[in-house]
Design a protein around this motif. Structure first.
Motif, short mmCIF file in Angstrom:
data_model
loop_
_atom_site.label_atom_id
_atom_site.label_comp_id
_atom_site.label_asym_id
_atom_site.label_seq_id
_atom_site.Cartn_x
_atom_site.Cartn_y
_atom_site.Cartn_z
N ARG A 231 48.91 21.65 -4.67
CA ARG A 231 50.27 22.10 -4.43
C ARG A 231 50.42 23.57 -4.81
O ARG A 231 49.73 24.06 -5.69
CB ARG A 231 51.26 21.25 -5.23
CG ARG A 231 51.45 19.87 -4.60
CD ARG A 231 52.67 19.17 -5.20
NE ARG A 231 52.57 19.05 -6.64
CZ ARG A 231 53.56 19.36 -7.48
NH1 ARG A 231 54.70 19.85 -7.02
NH2 ARG A 231 53.41 19.20 -8.78
N LEU A 232 51.30 24.26 -4.11
CA LEU A 232 51.63 25.65 -4.41
C LEU A 232 50.40 26.56 -4.38
O LEU A 232 50.31 27.53 -5.12
CB LEU A 232 52.32 25.75 -5.77
CG LEU A 232 53.53 24.82 -5.94
CD1 LEU A 232 54.08 24.91 -7.34
CD2 LEU A 232 54.60 25.16 -4.92
N GLY A 233 49.43 26.21 -3.53
CA GLY A 233 48.30 27.09 -3.33
C GLY A 233 47.25 27.04 -4.43
O GLY A 233 46.29 27.81 -4.42
N LEU B 280 48.84 16.52 -1.58
CA LEU B 280 49.55 17.67 -1.02
C LEU B 280 50.14 17.28 0.34
O LEU B 280 49.42 17.06 1.30
CB LEU B 280 48.61 18.86 -0.83
CG LEU B 280 49.22 20.08 -0.16
CD1 LEU B 280 50.33 20.68 -1.01
CD2 LEU B 280 48.16 21.13 0.15
N GLU C 116 52.38 17.99 3.63
CA GLU C 116 52.93 19.07 4.45
C GLU C 116 53.65 18.44 5.64
O GLU C 116 53.25 17.41 6.15
CB GLU C 116 51.83 20.01 4.92
CG GLU C 116 51.12 20.69 3.76
CD GLU C 116 50.17 21.79 4.20
OE1 GLU C 116 50.65 22.78 4.77
OE2 GLU C 116 48.96 21.65 3.99
#
Lengths: 323, 323
Positions: free
Chosen positions: A120-122, A189, A191
């Motif tokens: 998450r969040l890169g 994750l 999307e």
């Protein structure tokens, strides 16, 4: 074709199966069968051969190949199509591409290794080859975009249900971390691509540490990461766990599509270790960290917390449990 | 470069500007200036030239070219980058590609014609060349995915505010239809790509019927479509309206990013023609149509309706007004 050959060899149990028999069954030449056997050997299948007796399957590799995964897989939607990769930068990236190109609901992308795997969040995600389960599931549900955030809690519950089949006790930290002794086993994750009134697709990336010893993790992860094998005290078959997960995911996804998420959120509550605890909340979106008591999740999957100022909803962010 | 030349010609008002002066200012040869003038002429600029006096700008085409749009455009975020196309299948498609490739917050895609333009739920969108405004705005806000659905109401308010600058009276039907005499002037299609805790990008496609006479619409649209020129009773400059819209959008987007959506939802309430009316609701997701009274929108932008069974929230769908 190769899946059929493997099935055929398996049906012979420990006996030899003649090349001619296989060739007849498949309607191809014996030379063609030979070529497929060679290819299977390259991917890790141990197949002995004798000129008179034919072929005998001796060992199936612990690779997450579609032929293995789909054998006796009891699902209705999930895993009917599998895109398999030895290595890739990111299964979510491939899944998004496939989803945009019309891949079916339930299509699964699997890779043995990820060179650019993202949490998450890169954040980056540690995943040594052949020791993790790295996959993405493509969903194309009819429910509204408004319901999509609950898919991330649904996924945590599916993993928890798979763990139970392996006699492992799941512990979910809001929203979707599965922990062992406070250390993280699974990264999820989610999307989404959507219009306001319909979901184009949801891609759920799932990374599971399966057979990784604690000392195998990089130094900075040893206090925050764990694996199924550490939890179980022995090696866990990646194939078996993946199949269990796809089956549990299939069940829960069908439930969500037909009956909504109420029952799933109740299952989440059962497995959770967040509610009732003192926590620190780092909200997504850049707001400041604060202390609170986690009270419940609402029907949207948001975390309801109590602070000195009153009740608050946290839609997304990180929490750490303080006791 | 061409924008600078146009600016330069404009600064000369109705006088001639010498090629040498332009060449000096730009640090290029007079031959290069000549080439750019030729290119500008091809795109519709009327520029007269005389060997001794230089160039004179006589007419600017009503094309939505970046050079024109960005001249004296008073925005902070929206329209700093413009991708301009004479024809394309869909500005939303291009915008999604650009957004995925790192395009900046506020980037705008404009096309004079769309061959595959889509309204909500895959419906097609009528758009004769040079008579509509067809564009997509790329947003990369820091607010949560949870807030994204409100962007579609925000867009309707931005269009309404632009209409007011043209002395046109906006009428918004939930969620984001702008109507004239019950017929639709503007189509808005919002698409989002997000993780659960952050927005990757939002693409807002806006199609506005500007200078289309009622009889120009296909037969099946004449009773449901209208245009700004019909409403205004005269031709409306597409350039001027687009600039007004980008400026209003810029203002309202900055407001949303800093102060949230409360004030914007109140503006929406002010312009709306849905609340307090008897309506029929066709919910997205396949549920059955039903009759209700529209009561309000909630803080999420969902429509609150009262039926015989009580109050209900409609997150997405179509409504028709019955009185």
């Amino acid at each position: 074709m190769r899946k059929t050959i493997v099935d055929f060899l398996k049906s012979g149990k420990d006996k030899f199966v003649s090349g001619e028999e296989i060739a007849k069954k498949l309607g191809v030449s014996r030379a063609a069968v030979w070529k497929h056997i060679q290819e299977l050997r390259k991917t890790g299948y141990k197949i002995s051969s004798s000129e008179h007796n034919g072929y005998q399957l001796q060992e199936v590799p612990d690779l997450l190949m579609p032929a293995e995964i789909q054998t006796e897989l009891k699902t209705e939607i999930i895993g009917k199509n599998i895109s398999y990769h030895i290595t890739t930068d990111s299964t979510n990236r491939i899944a998004k591409e496939l989803a945009g190109d019309g891949a079916a609901d339930g299509t699964v992308v699997i890779s043995e290794e990820q060179t650019g795997g993202k949490g998450r969040l890169g954040r980056s995600f540690f995943s040594p080859k052949y020791k993790s389960i790295l996959m993405s599931i493509i969903l194309k549900p009819k429910f509204l975009p408004h319901d999509a955030p609950k898919c991330t809690l649904m996924t945590a519950v599916a993993v928890a249900n798979a763990m139970i089949r392996f006699n492992l006790k799941p512990a979910i930290k809001w929203p979707n971390d599965l922990l062992f002794n406070g250390r993280k086993i699974v990264g999820i994750l989610t999307e989404i691509s959507a219009e306001m009134s319909r979901i184009n697709y949801i891609v759920i990336g799932i990374g599971i540490n399966v057979n990784i010893d604690r000392e195998e993790f990089p130094d900075d992860l040893q206090d925050i990461a764990a694996s199924l094998s550490e939890m179980k005290g022995e090696t866990v078959s990646r194939i078996d766990f993946l199949k269990a997960l796809l089956e549990e995911f299939d069940k829960i996804y069908i439930e969500a599509c037909h009956n909504g998420f109420d029952n799933i959120l109740n299952q989440w509550r059962k497995y959770n270790i967040t509610l009732g605890k003192k926590i620190r909340v780092l909200p997504a979106g850049g707001d400041e960290e604060f202390a609170a008591v986690a009270e419940d999740i609402d029907s949207e999957g948001a975390l309801i917390v109590r602070t000195e100022k009153g009740r608050e909803k946290v839609y997304a962010g990180d929490v750490s449990i303080r006791g």
